[in-house]
Design a protein around this motif. Structure first.
Motif, short mmCIF file in Angstrom:
data_model
loop_
_atom_site.label_atom_id
_atom_site.label_comp_id
_atom_site.label_asym_id
_atom_site.label_seq_id
_atom_site.Cartn_x
_atom_site.Cartn_y
_atom_site.Cartn_z
N LYS A 85 0.90 -1.26 0.05
CA LYS A 85 0.03 0.02 0.02
C LYS A 85 0.90 1.17 0.04
O LYS A 85 0.49 2.27 -0.72
CB LYS A 85 -1.04 0.24 1.43
N LEU A 86 2.03 1.23 0.73
CA LEU A 86 2.83 2.25 0.80
C LEU A 86 3.52 2.74 -0.78
O LEU A 86 3.65 4.07 -0.95
CB LEU A 86 3.90 2.17 1.85
N ALA A 87 3.83 1.76 -1.15
CA ALA A 87 4.34 1.82 -2.52
C ALA A 87 3.40 2.46 -3.75
O ALA A 87 3.60 3.35 -4.46
CB ALA A 87 5.00 0.57 -3.26
N ALA A 88 2.05 2.16 -3.22
CA ALA A 88 1.26 2.50 -4.23
C ALA A 88 0.91 4.14 -3.72
O ALA A 88 0.72 4.93 -4.83
CB ALA A 88 -0.34 1.84 -4.07
N ALA A 89 1.05 4.21 -2.40
CA ALA A 89 0.93 5.75 -1.88
C ALA A 89 2.00 6.65 -2.67
O ALA A 89 1.58 7.88 -3.12
CB ALA A 89 0.94 5.82 -0.59
N VAL A 90 3.38 6.09 -2.67
CA VAL A 90 4.38 6.94 -3.55
C VAL A 90 4.02 7.12 -4.96
O VAL A 90 4.21 8.24 -5.46
CB VAL A 90 5.58 5.93 -3.37
N GLU A 91 3.61 6.10 -5.47
CA GLU A 91 3.17 6.13 -7.07
C GLU A 91 2.11 7.22 -7.29
O GLU A 91 2.16 8.09 -8.26
CB GLU A 91 2.73 4.71 -7.53
N PHE A 92 1.19 7.26 -6.41
CA PHE A 92 -0.15 8.42 -6.33
C PHE A 92 0.61 9.63 -6.27
O PHE A 92 0.20 10.52 -7.00
CB PHE A 92 -1.00 7.97 -5.28
N ILE A 93 1.48 9.85 -5.51
CA ILE A 93 2.03 11.32 -5.07
C ILE A 93 2.97 11.42 -6.44
O ILE A 93 2.78 12.69 -6.89
CB ILE A 93 3.16 11.08 -3.97
N HIS A 94 3.55 10.60 -7.04
CA HIS A 94 4.39 10.96 -8.19
C HIS A 94 3.39 11.41 -9.25
O HIS A 94 3.64 12.19 -10.02
CB HIS A 94 5.24 9.89 -8.58
N THR A 95 2.47 10.54 -9.49
CA THR A 95 1.59 10.73 -10.46
C THR A 95 0.93 12.27 -10.39
O THR A 95 0.51 12.85 -11.34
CB THR A 95 0.58 9.48 -10.55
N ALA A 96 0.32 12.32 -9.22
CA ALA A 96 -0.13 13.80 -8.89
C ALA A 96 0.78 14.85 -9.25
O ALA A 96 0.23 15.89 -9.87
CB ALA A 96 -0.69 13.97 -7.51
N THR A 97 2.14 14.72 -8.85
CA THR A 97 2.85 15.73 -9.16
C THR A 97 3.10 15.90 -10.71
O THR A 97 3.19 17.02 -11.41
CB THR A 97 4.23 15.74 -8.65
N LEU A 98 3.03 14.78 -11.58
CA LEU A 98 3.17 14.91 -13.14
C LEU A 98 2.25 15.68 -13.47
O LEU A 98 2.17 16.29 -14.55
CB LEU A 98 3.20 13.46 -13.61
N LEU A 99 0.83 15.31 -13.04
CA LEU A 99 -0.41 16.05 -13.70
C LEU A 99 -0.35 17.39 -13.27
O LEU A 99 -0.61 18.20 -14.03
CB LEU A 99 -1.90 15.35 -13.03
N HIS A 100 0.35 17.67 -12.20
CA HIS A 100 0.18 19.33 -11.88
C HIS A 100 1.29 19.75 -12.73
O HIS A 100 1.14 20.89 -13.15
CB HIS A 100 0.53 19.44 -10.35
N ASP A 101 2.30 19.23 -12.83
CA ASP A 101 3.76 19.55 -13.74
C ASP A 101 3.37 20.06 -15.07
O ASP A 101 3.59 21.05 -15.76
CB ASP A 101 4.92 18.83 -13.56
N ASP A 102 2.42 19.04 -15.82
CA ASP A 102 2.14 19.25 -17.10
C ASP A 102 1.32 20.51 -17.36
O ASP A 102 1.36 21.04 -18.22
CB ASP A 102 1.49 18.05 -17.71
N VAL A 103 0.45 20.52 -16.29
CA VAL A 103 -0.36 22.05 -16.51
C VAL A 103 0.42 23.42 -16.30
O VAL A 103 0.50 24.07 -16.93
CB VAL A 103 -1.47 21.80 -15.35
N VAL A 104 1.31 23.21 -15.46
CA VAL A 104 2.26 24.31 -14.91
C VAL A 104 3.11 24.51 -16.31
O VAL A 104 3.35 25.61 -16.85
CB VAL A 104 2.96 24.27 -13.56
N ASP A 105 3.60 23.48 -16.66
CA ASP A 105 4.39 23.64 -17.97
C ASP A 105 3.91 23.82 -19.37
O ASP A 105 4.64 24.15 -20.12
CB ASP A 105 5.45 22.34 -17.95
N GLY A 106 2.54 23.51 -19.30
CA GLY A 106 1.75 23.45 -20.79
C GLY A 106 2.30 22.43 -21.61
O GLY A 106 2.43 22.56 -22.77
N SER A 107 2.69 20.96 -20.96
CA SER A 107 3.14 20.31 -21.78
C SER A 107 2.38 19.49 -22.52
O SER A 107 1.16 19.34 -22.21
CB SER A 107 3.82 19.17 -20.80
N ASP A 108 2.75 19.00 -23.80
CA ASP A 108 1.76 18.37 -24.67
C ASP A 108 2.06 17.09 -24.81
O ASP A 108 1.26 16.19 -25.31
CB ASP A 108 1.58 19.04 -25.93
#
Length: 337
Positions: free
Chosen positions: A81-104
Motif C-alpha cells: 500500500k505504501l508503494a502505491a501511495a508513493v506512485e500516487f504522489i508521483h503521478t499527482a505531481t506529474l499531472l500538476h507539472d504538465d499543467v504548469v509547464d503547458g506540456s503536450d
C-alpha cells in the motif's frame, strides 16, 4: 553528439531488469492497489488517472520501496500500500507539472491536460494526493506518515522554487541543486526510507536508505537535464528541448552561461526569456553546452551523486537486492550514454 554521451565500453548496458525481476511478485500486488484506489463513481477520475498511470512509466519509485524492503528481508505486506501511495504522489505531481509547464507530451503520449483540460488534470491530481494519504493513514504508522507527508510538502516547495527561478538565467548552481533536492530527490529518499520503517530497522539503516534514494534522485534529475539537450524523443518520452523552450534554467544552462562570452550570455538571456526558441536556436544552445563543457560536467556531477548513492548501501550485506539497487544507479546514469 559529443563522445561523452556515448557509452565507451563494450559491456552490457546497465538495466532495471534485475530490480524488475526482484520485485515482480510484489509489484503485481502494488498494481492491484493502484487500480483499485484510482476508481471513483465519477468516471472522469479513473479515465484520466488511468491514462497517465498506464502510460508506460518505469514505476521506479514504488519499485525502490519494494527493493529496499527486499534488501532488509522484510516478510510482510505493508509496503504494498505504501508503494502505491508513493506512485500516487508521483503521478499527482506529474499531472500538476504538465499543467504548469503547458506540456503536450508525456512518455510519448499526449498529456492529460491536452486531452481533458487543465482544470480536470489539477483536480484529478488532488484526488490522487488524497488517495495517497488515505493509504498512509491505513498503514497506521505516524513515522511513515511523517516521512511521506514531509516529502509531499518539500516537492511542492521545490516546484514553486523552480517556477520562481524560471527564465532567471542567473540562477545559482546552489539554488538549482536545492530545487532538484526538493522536487525530485525528496520522493526517491522517502520511497526508500519507509521500507526501513515498516521493517522496524534501526535509524542508521533508515538514514542509509534515505541517502541512497536522495543521491539517486539527484543523479537521475541531472541526467534528465543533460539529455533534454542531447537525446531524442524516444529516449526522453517528451519533446526534445522542452526545458529550453520552457525557459527552465537547468544545470547545463547555468554552467554554460557562467562560462560563456558576452555574446553567448546575451544568447542565453534571450533564449530563456523565450525570444530564441527555434530549432536552429536549440542546435546553437546545444553547441554552446558542448563547447563550454557544461554537458560533460553535468554528467560528471550525476556520476558523483550516483557514487554517493552506491556508497550509502555499503553497510548492507551482499544480496540480489543490493546488486539490483546498485545496478539501478548505474542505469540512471547510463541513460545519457
Amino acid at each position: 553528439m559529443s563522445a561523452t554521451l556515448h557509452r565507451l565500453d563494450a559491456g552490457p548496458a546497465p538495466s532495471l531488469d534485475p530490480m524488475l525481476r526482484l520485485v515482480a511478485h510484489d509489484m503485481n500486488a502494488v498494481n492491484s492497489v493502484i487500480l483499485g484506489r484510482m476508481q471513483s463513481d465519477v468516471p472522469l477520475i479513473p479515465e484520466l488517472a488511468g491514462h497517465l498511470i498506464a502510460g508506460g512509466g518505469k514505476r521506479m519509485r514504488p519499485m525502490l520501496t519494494l527493493a529496499c524492503a527486499k534488501l532488509l528481508d522484510y516478510p510482510g505486506t505493508r509496503h504494498h500500500k505504501l508503494a502505491a501511495a508513493v506512485e500516487f504522489i508521483h503521478t499527482a505531481t506529474l499531472l500538476h507539472d504538465d499543467v504548469v509547464d503547458g506540456s503536450d507530451l508525456r512518455r510519448g503520449r499526449r498529456t492529460a491536460n491536452i486531452i481533458w483540460g487543465n482544470p480536470a488534470s489539477v483536480l484529478v491530481g488532488d484526488f490522487l494526493f488524497s488517495r495517497s494519504f488515505e493509504l498512509m493513514v491505513e498503514d497506521g504508522s505516524l513515522r511513515v506518515l511523517r516521512i511521506l507527508s514531509n516529502a509531499s510538502a518539500v516537492i511542492a516547495e521545490g516546484e514553486v522554487n523552480q517556477l520562481t527561478a524560471q527564465r532567471q538565467v542567473e540562477t545559482s548552481e546552489e539554488r538549482y541543486l536545492s530545487i532538484i533536492h526538493a522536487k525530485t530527490a525528496a520522493l526517491f529518499a522517502a520511497a526508500c526510507r519507509i521500507a526501513a520503517v515498516v521493517a522496524e530497522r534501526p535509524e542508521a539503516e533508515e538514514l542509509a536508505l534515505d541517502a541512497y534514494g536522495r543521491n539517486l534522485g539527484i543523479a537521475f534529475q541531472l541526467v534528465d537535464d543533460a539529455i533534454d539537450y542531447s537525446s531524442d524523443e524516444a529516449t526522453m518520452g517528451k519533446g526534445v528541448g522542452d526545458d529550453f523552450r520552457d525557459g527552465k534554467v537547468t544545470l547545463p544552462v547555468i554552467l554554460a552561461y557562467a562560462r560563456g562570452s558576452t555574446a553567448d550570455r546575451a544568447f542565453w538571456r534571450d533564449a530563456m526569456m523565450g525570444h530564441k526558441s527555434s530549432d536552429a536556436d536549440l542546435v546553437h544552445a546545444t553547441q554552446l553546452l558542448r563547447t563550454t563543457g557544461a554537458l560533460d560536467d553535468t554528467l560528471a556531477q550525476a556520476r558523483h551523486y550516483g557514487q554517493r548513492a552506491t556508497d550509502a548501501l555499503g553497510g548492507f550485506p551482499a544480496s540480489a537486492a543490493k546488486s539490483a539497487l546498485t545496478e539501478a544507479v548505474a542505469f540512471a546514469v547510463a541513460r545519457a550514454y
